[in-house]
Design an enzyme around this catalytic site. Structure first.
Site, PDB file in Angstrom:
ATOM      1  N   ARG A   8       8.979   9.227   4.984  1.00  0.00           N
ATOM      2  CA  ARG A   8       9.866   9.694   6.467  1.00  0.00           C
ATOM      3  C   ARG A   8      11.212  10.087   6.222  1.00  0.00           C
ATOM      4  O   ARG A   8      11.959  10.384   7.060  1.00  0.00           O
ATOM      5  CB  ARG A   8       9.729   8.375   7.418  1.00  0.00           C
ATOM      6  CG  ARG A   8       8.326   7.787   7.784  1.00  0.00           C
ATOM      7  CD  ARG A   8       8.300   6.466   8.469  1.00  0.00           C
ATOM      8  NE  ARG A   8       8.106   5.426   7.140  1.00  0.00           N
ATOM      9  CZ  ARG A   8       7.918   4.179   7.450  1.00  0.00           C
ATOM     10  NH1 ARG A   8       7.979   3.530   8.833  1.00  0.00           N
ATOM     11  NH2 ARG A   8       7.646   3.422   6.604  1.00  0.00           N
ATOM     12  N   GLY A  72       0.175   0.580  -1.182  1.00  0.00           N
ATOM     13  CA  GLY A  72       0.386  -0.454  -0.243  1.00  0.00           C
ATOM     14  C   GLY A  72       1.116  -1.696  -0.661  1.00  0.00           C
ATOM     15  O   GLY A  72       1.151  -1.730  -2.005  1.00  0.00           O
ATOM     16  N   GLY A  95      12.614  -3.912  -0.337  1.00  0.00           N
ATOM     17  CA  GLY A  95      13.616  -3.171  -1.063  1.00  0.00           C
ATOM     18  C   GLY A  95      14.354  -2.340  -0.231  1.00  0.00           C
ATOM     19  O   GLY A  95      15.442  -1.738  -0.402  1.00  0.00           O
TER      20      GLY A  95
HETATM   21  C1  UD1 Z   1       6.166  -3.099   6.563  1.00  0.00           C
HETATM   22  C2  UD1 Z   1       5.182  -4.006   7.098  1.00  0.00           C
HETATM   23  C3  UD1 Z   1       5.537  -4.275   8.634  1.00  0.00           C
HETATM   24  C4  UD1 Z   1       6.874  -4.942   8.874  1.00  0.00           C
HETATM   25  C5  UD1 Z   1       7.894  -3.761   8.178  1.00  0.00           C
HETATM   26  C6  UD1 Z   1       9.369  -4.424   8.099  1.00  0.00           C
HETATM   27  C7  UD1 Z   1       3.338  -3.673   5.658  1.00  0.00           C
HETATM   28  C8  UD1 Z   1       1.888  -3.117   5.748  1.00  0.00           C
HETATM   29  N1  UD1 Z   1       3.844  -3.355   6.719  1.00  0.00           N
HETATM   30  O1  UD1 Z   1       6.124  -1.771   6.961  1.00  0.00           O
HETATM   31  O2  UD1 Z   1       4.745  -5.155   9.120  1.00  0.00           O
HETATM   32  O3  UD1 Z   1       7.301  -4.843  10.126  1.00  0.00           O
HETATM   33  O4  UD1 Z   1       7.532  -3.673   6.641  1.00  0.00           O
HETATM   34  O5  UD1 Z   1      10.194  -3.703   7.436  1.00  0.00           O
HETATM   35  O6  UD1 Z   1       3.500  -4.178   4.901  1.00  0.00           O
HETATM   36  N2  UD1 Z   1       6.397  -0.679  -1.266  1.00  0.00           N
HETATM   37  C9  UD1 Z   1       5.634  -0.731  -2.403  1.00  0.00           C
HETATM   38  N3  UD1 Z   1       4.504  -0.206  -2.858  1.00  0.00           N
HETATM   39  C10 UD1 Z   1       3.770   0.287  -2.144  1.00  0.00           C
HETATM   40  C11 UD1 Z   1       4.104   0.352  -0.542  1.00  0.00           C
HETATM   41  C12 UD1 Z   1       5.375   0.105  -0.209  1.00  0.00           C
HETATM   42  O7  UD1 Z   1       6.447  -1.385  -3.436  1.00  0.00           O
HETATM   43  O8  UD1 Z   1       2.677   0.786  -2.454  1.00  0.00           O
HETATM   44  C13 UD1 Z   1       7.661  -0.886  -0.681  1.00  0.00           C
HETATM   45  C14 UD1 Z   1       8.527   0.089  -0.178  1.00  0.00           C
HETATM   46  O9  UD1 Z   1       9.332   0.714  -1.201  1.00  0.00           O
HETATM   47  C15 UD1 Z   1       9.170  -0.799   0.804  1.00  0.00           C
HETATM   48  C16 UD1 Z   1       8.442  -1.903   1.075  1.00  0.00           C
HETATM   49  O10 UD1 Z   1       7.453  -2.036   0.164  1.00  0.00           O
HETATM   50  O11 UD1 Z   1      10.491  -1.231   0.157  1.00  0.00           O
HETATM   51  C17 UD1 Z   1       7.912  -1.824   2.679  1.00  0.00           C
HETATM   52  O12 UD1 Z   1       7.139  -0.669   2.589  1.00  0.00           O
HETATM   53  P1  UD1 Z   1       7.187   0.336   3.908  1.00  0.00           P
HETATM   54  O13 UD1 Z   1       6.366   1.389   3.689  1.00  0.00           O
HETATM   55  O14 UD1 Z   1       8.556   0.457   4.274  1.00  0.00           O
HETATM   56  O15 UD1 Z   1       6.438  -0.805   5.135  1.00  0.00           O
HETATM   57  P2  UD1 Z   1       6.720  -0.449   6.584  1.00  0.00           P
HETATM   58  O16 UD1 Z   1       6.124   0.760   7.011  1.00  0.00           O
HETATM   59  O17 UD1 Z   1       8.116  -0.565   6.699  1.00  0.00           O
HETATM   60 CA    CA Z   2      10.166  -0.269   5.792  1.00  0.00          CA
END
Ligand code: UD1
Ligand code: CA
Length: 455
Positions: A8, A72, A95
């Site tokens: 995003r 994910g 993070g």
């Molecule tokens: C996530 C939560 C959501 C919550 C929100 C709060 C999930 C499915 N959803 O959504 O319920 O309200 O955080 O901020 O968890 N990451 C990894 N590996 C991956 C994908 C993501 O390490 O394969 C890390 C990202 O770098 C990030 C964190 O996990 O730091 C959260 O991922 P992000 O994609 O931002 O989740 P949200 O859509 O914000």
């Molecule tokens: Ca997030």
């Protein structure tokens, strides 16, 4: 969790390295984590641009887990299984959510232990919960959670829930890894959602509970540039408020950019549109006027920085006056009560006590004593195209305007250099050096020329 790309943000830079408050998102989260558990027990799950993320945070002394493919948040925890499975409890932080505090994590952990839960999630009520996972409790008064529903899968009724999942959790490590294999990718993004562990663990007769924080701002995540701006604004205003509480005047704080590690002593005044960055330290009773950008510099007491100065890695002693429009580059050491003025550039120099370089000058690789007057337009020629050389100007020297000092060269104590000189040889103590063409005056030359043209 720090392996995501941050789609995003539409950026080449991985999301967790985008900066708020002058530091990468991830660095804020790590700084908080190491206040809760020892650095040796902190793991960053990295994946997208892993080496870049590691290099940017390695100084913190934490460990890393590689999530080579990012499928994910649930998949991120699968990738960390080997590192985490032998711990009793695992605290999971996002993070990209840098405002979380050690106190709140402590509350979450205590609640998790008291409730003997397999999964405890931190929640908050947000006025605008759009984009966040919604928390479905068993009933409004119960700590027990039925499920976490992601925005994209939420029904119209569920979207009306204002209690959101923060992305911070505590897990019983054994139960997490006993059941994590039950996650599936049957959702809009075809990803393993960590949030689905709520339903999975409940299905395995485990307790899943939620603890709500009243400090809703702590859960804000920087998923978009607009969210990053909001978080940055929050951090900057918090910093300004702290400075003001400590006796510093900050005019129009919303226009100032002051990094977290900057220190300013009481009774100093920061005018609008000033940037104070990195490890800058400012003493008492200073005034930093508008449009100055100062990085990693040390400024003494009673120093006046006039408008429009740019400084990096400079040291300025008490009572000095800088600017307007001075450029102090790394290694500039300005002595007590010295003046550096309009359009003067300095680099790797020492300017002694009470010395003045007030106009249109370049001073590089120079050692300049006390009580020296550097005339307007003076240049130290420090570079011969291959090497840098030093200029030494002893105490009490007077350099006439528009002089060039071709280094290596030395001007002895109390000596004078005549205006517009090109100095290539050392000048002895108390001597006078003049290095310029002698003026020739031809009387009547102009009238003779005019008369010749008239013909
Ligand atoms: C996530 C939560 C959501 C919550 C929100 C709060 C999930 C499915 N959803 O959504 O319920 O309200 O955080 O901020 O968890 N990451 C990894 N590996 C991956 C994908 C993501 O390490 O394969 C890390 C990202 O770098 C990030 C964190 O996990 O730091 C959260 O991922 P992000 O994609 O931002 O989740 P949200 O859509 O914000
Ligand atoms: Ca997030």
């Amino acid at each position: 969790m720090a392996a995501g790309k941050g789609t995003r943000l539409k950026s080449q830079l991985p999301k967790v390295l985008h900066e708020v408050g002058g530091k990468p998102l991830l660095e804020h989260v790590i700084a908080t984590a190491v206040r809760v558990v020892p650095a040796a027990d902190v793991y960053a799950i990295i994946g997208y641009e892993a080496e870049r993320v590691r290099a940017a945070t390695e100084h913190t002394g934490i460990k890393y887990v590689l999530q080579a493919e990012q499928r994910g948040t649930g998949h991120a925890l699968m990738a960390a299984q080997k590192a985490l499975v032998h711990h009793d409890h695992v605290i999971v932080l996002s993070g990209d959510a840098p405002l979380i505090t050690p106190e709140t994590i402590g509350h979450l952990r205590n609640f998790h232990l008291e409730e003997q839960a397999a999964m405890t999630l931190l929640t908050a009520d947000l006025d605008n919960p759009t984009g966040y996972g919604r928390v479905v409790r068993k009933n409004p008064r119960s700590a027990d959670v039925r499920a976490i529903v992601e925005e994209k899968s939420a029904s119209a009724v569920q979207k009306k829930i204002h209690e959101i999942n923060s992305g911070f959790y505590v897990f019983d490590a054994k139960e997490l890894y006993r059941n994590i294999g039950k996650l599936s990718t049957t959702n809009v993004h075809s990803e393993y959602y960590l949030t689905d562990m709520a339903e999975v663990l409940r299905g395995a007769q485990q307790r899943v509970v939620a603890w709500k924080t009243a400090n809703a701002y702590e859960v804000l995540g920087g998923n978009t540039r607009a969210e990053l701006a909001d978080i940055d604004h929050y951090l900057r205003m918090t910093k300004c408020r702290r400075l003001m509480a400590d006796g510093v005047t900050v005019f129009y704080p919303a226009t100032c950019v002051i990094d977290a590690d900057v220190q300013i002593a009481p009774d100093s005044v920061i005018e609008p549109y000033v940037q104070l960055l990195g490890k800058t330290r400012i003493g008492t009773a200073c005034r930093v006027r508008s449009y100055s950008v100062i990085r990693d510099s040390e400024i003494g007491d009673g120093v006046i920085i006039r408008p429009g100065c740019v400084m990096e890695g400079a040291r300025i002693a008490n009572g000095a006056v800088i600017g307007p429009y001075s450029h102090l580059r790394p290694g500039s050491e300005i002595g007590e009560g010295a003046h550096v003025g309009n359009f003067v550039e300095t680099k790797k120099i020492r300017l002694g006590k009470g010395s003045k370089a007030n106009h249109l000058t370049y001073l590089g690789d120079a050692e300049i004593g006390a009580g020296v007057n550097i005339g307007a337009g003076t240049i130290t020629c420090n570079y011969d195209g291959v090497h840098k050389h030093k200029t030494v100007i002893a105490d009490g020297v007077f350099i006439g305007s528009d002089s060039t000092l071709v280094a290596p060269v030395r001007v002895g104590k109390g000596a004078y250099v005549g205006a517009a000189s090109c100095i290539t040889d050392d000048v002895p103590e108390n001597g006078l050096a003049i290095g310029r063409a002698r003026q020739v005056v031809k009387e009547g030359w102009a009238s003779a020329r005019k008369a010749a043209k008239g013909k």
